[in-house]
Design a protein around this motif. Structure first.
Motif, PDB file in Angstrom:
ATOM      1  N   ALA A   1      19.642  30.608  36.052  1.00 34.63           N
ATOM      2  CA  ALA A   1      20.174  31.647  35.240  1.00 34.63           C
ATOM      3  C   ALA A   1      19.026  32.717  34.977  1.00 34.63           C
ATOM      4  N   LEU A   2      17.981  32.256  34.509  1.00 34.23           N
ATOM      5  CA  LEU A   2      16.737  33.153  34.092  1.00 34.23           C
ATOM      6  C   LEU A   2      16.677  33.924  35.248  1.00 34.23           C
ATOM      7  N   VAL A   3      16.049  33.395  36.587  1.00 34.06           N
ATOM      8  CA  VAL A   3      15.638  34.111  37.602  1.00 34.06           C
ATOM      9  C   VAL A   3      16.854  35.353  37.976  1.00 34.06           C
ATOM     10  N   LEU A   4      18.130  34.681  38.116  1.00 29.59           N
ATOM     11  CA  LEU A   4      19.184  35.608  38.443  1.00 29.59           C
ATOM     12  C   LEU A   4      19.268  36.858  37.525  1.00 29.59           C
ATOM     13  N   PHE A   5      19.472  36.520  36.265  1.00 30.55           N
ATOM     14  CA  PHE A   5      19.743  37.497  35.342  1.00 30.55           C
ATOM     15  C   PHE A   5      18.557  38.277  35.084  1.00 30.55           C
ATOM     16  N   GLY A   6      17.366  37.787  34.940  1.00 27.23           N
ATOM     17  CA  GLY A   6      16.110  38.386  34.618  1.00 27.23           C
ATOM     18  C   GLY A   6      15.831  39.639  35.706  1.00 27.23           C
ATOM     19  N   VAL A   7      15.809  39.141  37.132  1.00 31.04           N
ATOM     20  CA  VAL A   7      15.634  39.963  38.226  1.00 31.04           C
ATOM     21  C   VAL A   7      16.634  41.214  38.186  1.00 31.04           C
ATOM     22  N   LEU A   8      17.922  40.609  38.124  1.00 33.57           N
ATOM     23  CA  LEU A   8      18.836  41.794  38.302  1.00 33.57           C
ATOM     24  C   LEU A   8      18.725  42.852  36.970  1.00 33.57           C
ATOM     25  N   ARG A   9      18.431  42.483  35.935  1.00 33.00           N
ATOM     26  CA  ARG A   9      18.267  43.126  34.722  1.00 33.00           C
ATOM     27  C   ARG A   9      17.301  44.087  34.950  1.00 33.00           C
ATOM     28  N   VAL A  10      16.148  43.766  35.250  1.00 30.31           N
ATOM     29  CA  VAL A  10      15.203  44.668  35.727  1.00 30.31           C
ATOM     30  C   VAL A  10      15.142  45.679  36.590  1.00 30.31           C
ATOM     31  N   VAL A  11      16.243  45.185  37.875  1.00 33.74           N
ATOM     32  CA  VAL A  11      16.474  45.949  38.876  1.00 33.74           C
ATOM     33  C   VAL A  11      17.683  47.179  38.397  1.00 33.74           C
ATOM     34  N   CYS A  12      18.645  46.807  37.590  1.00 34.62           N
ATOM     35  CA  CYS A  12      19.329  47.616  37.034  1.00 34.62           C
ATOM     36  C   CYS A  12      18.720  48.690  36.018  1.00 34.62           C
ATOM     37  N   ALA A  13      17.649  48.234  35.309  1.00 30.21           N
ATOM     38  CA  ALA A  13      17.142  49.150  34.477  1.00 30.21           C
ATOM     39  C   ALA A  13      16.369  50.166  35.334  1.00 30.21           C
ATOM     40  N   ALA A  14      15.663  49.670  36.371  1.00 29.81           N
ATOM     41  CA  ALA A  14      15.127  50.902  37.214  1.00 29.81           C
ATOM     42  C   ALA A  14      16.095  51.561  37.881  1.00 29.81           C
ATOM     43  N   MET A  15      17.182  51.233  38.344  1.00 33.43           N
ATOM     44  CA  MET A  15      18.512  52.295  38.829  1.00 33.43           C
ATOM     45  C   MET A  15      18.778  53.020  37.563  1.00 33.43           C
ATOM     46  N   GLY A  16      19.107  52.261  36.463  1.00 32.84           N
ATOM     47  CA  GLY A  16      19.479  53.293  35.249  1.00 32.84           C
ATOM     48  C   GLY A  16      18.657  54.195  34.943  1.00 32.84           C
ATOM     49  N   ALA A  17      17.189  53.953  34.890  1.00 26.98           N
ATOM     50  CA  ALA A  17      16.354  55.078  34.795  1.00 26.98           C
ATOM     51  C   ALA A  17      16.335  56.176  35.990  1.00 26.98           C
ATOM     52  N   GLN A  18      16.767  55.887  36.873  1.00 24.84           N
ATOM     53  CA  GLN A  18      16.883  56.990  38.100  1.00 24.84           C
ATOM     54  C   GLN A  18      18.375  57.623  38.012  1.00 24.84           C
ATOM     55  N   TYR A  19      19.309  57.085  37.381  1.00 25.99           N
ATOM     56  CA  TYR A  19      20.708  57.622  37.613  1.00 25.99           C
ATOM     57  C   TYR A  19      20.980  58.015  36.023  1.00 25.99           C
ATOM     58  N   ASN A  20      20.154  57.986  35.071  1.00 24.93           N
ATOM     59  CA  ASN A  20      20.352  58.273  33.600  1.00 24.93           C
ATOM     60  C   ASN A  20      21.508  57.324  33.189  1.00 24.93           C
ATOM     61  N   TRP A  21      21.440  56.396  33.328  1.00 28.45           N
ATOM     62  CA  TRP A  21      22.490  55.457  32.884  1.00 28.45           C
ATOM     63  C   TRP A  21      22.048  55.203  31.191  1.00 28.45           C
ATOM     64  N   ARG A  22      22.955  54.835  30.496  1.00 32.67           N
ATOM     65  CA  ARG A  22      22.669  54.349  29.066  1.00 32.67           C
ATOM     66  C   ARG A  22      22.366  52.924  29.045  1.00 32.67           C
ATOM     67  N   LEU A  23      21.193  52.496  28.523  1.00 26.49           N
ATOM     68  CA  LEU A  23      20.866  51.340  28.657  1.00 26.49           C
ATOM     69  C   LEU A  23      21.515  50.368  27.750  1.00 26.49           C
ATOM     70  N   SER A  24      22.489  50.787  26.515  1.00 25.10           N
ATOM     71  CA  SER A  24      23.091  50.175  25.968  1.00 25.10           C
ATOM     72  C   SER A  24      24.140  49.415  26.832  1.00 25.10           C
ATOM     73  N   VAL A  25      24.855  50.249  27.645  1.00 29.50           N
ATOM     74  CA  VAL A  25      25.767  49.875  28.508  1.00 29.50           C
ATOM     75  C   VAL A  25      25.423  49.092  29.646  1.00 29.50           C
ATOM     76  N   VAL A  26      24.183  49.017  30.165  1.00 28.26           N
ATOM     77  CA  VAL A  26      23.555  48.106  31.165  1.00 28.26           C
ATOM     78  C   VAL A  26      23.378  46.686  30.467  1.00 28.26           C
ATOM     79  N   THR A  27      22.979  46.665  28.988  1.00 30.15           N
ATOM     80  CA  THR A  27      22.851  45.533  28.426  1.00 30.15           C
ATOM     81  C   THR A  27      24.155  44.914  27.919  1.00 30.15           C
ATOM     82  N   ARG A  28      25.393  45.698  27.648  1.00 28.44           N
ATOM     83  CA  ARG A  28      26.384  45.059  27.400  1.00 28.44           C
ATOM     84  C   ARG A  28      27.274  44.529  28.706  1.00 28.44           C
TER      85      ARG A  28
END
Length: 99
Positions: A17-44
């Motif tokens: 679970a740590l690897v799955l969610f840790g890696v996916l969260r970092v990848v989604c944060a990188a995508m969110g920075a590129q596409y201007n996603w709100r990080l609160s939505v990504v976290t939820r």
């Protein structure tokens, strides 16, 4: 039939679970920075995904026989891994400059 001790099962679930969610969260944060996603939505979304990830074992513990010890051990491992990932991944994303 040989089964693994509880510590090994719990550790395997936590690391998975740590690897799955840790890696996916970092990848989604990188995508969110590129596409201007709100990080609160990504976290939820990741909190919801973690709950869905733990739901089969939770249902097994609640609705199965009282001797569902294996499901309880797996639930503990998954919950710990998800909690660690959801706590540590934003720190890693921040250090990489995505948050």
């Amino acid at each position: 039939m040989y089964t693994l001790p509880d510590e090994y099962t719990r550790t395997q679930m936590a690391v998975g679970a740590l690897v799955l969610f840790g890696v996916l969260r970092v990848v989604c944060a990188a995508m969110g920075a590129q596409y201007n996603w709100r990080l609160s939505v990504v976290t939820r979304c990741f909190i919801g995904a973690a709950v869905l990830f733990c739901l089969p074992q939770l249902a097994d513990v609640l609705f199965s026989s009282p001797m569902s010890h294996k499901a309880f051990v797996e639930l503990q491992g998954k919950a710990v891994g998800c909690a660690l990932a959801l706590f540590c991944a934003p720190i890693v994303s921040h250090k990489l400059g995505y948050e």
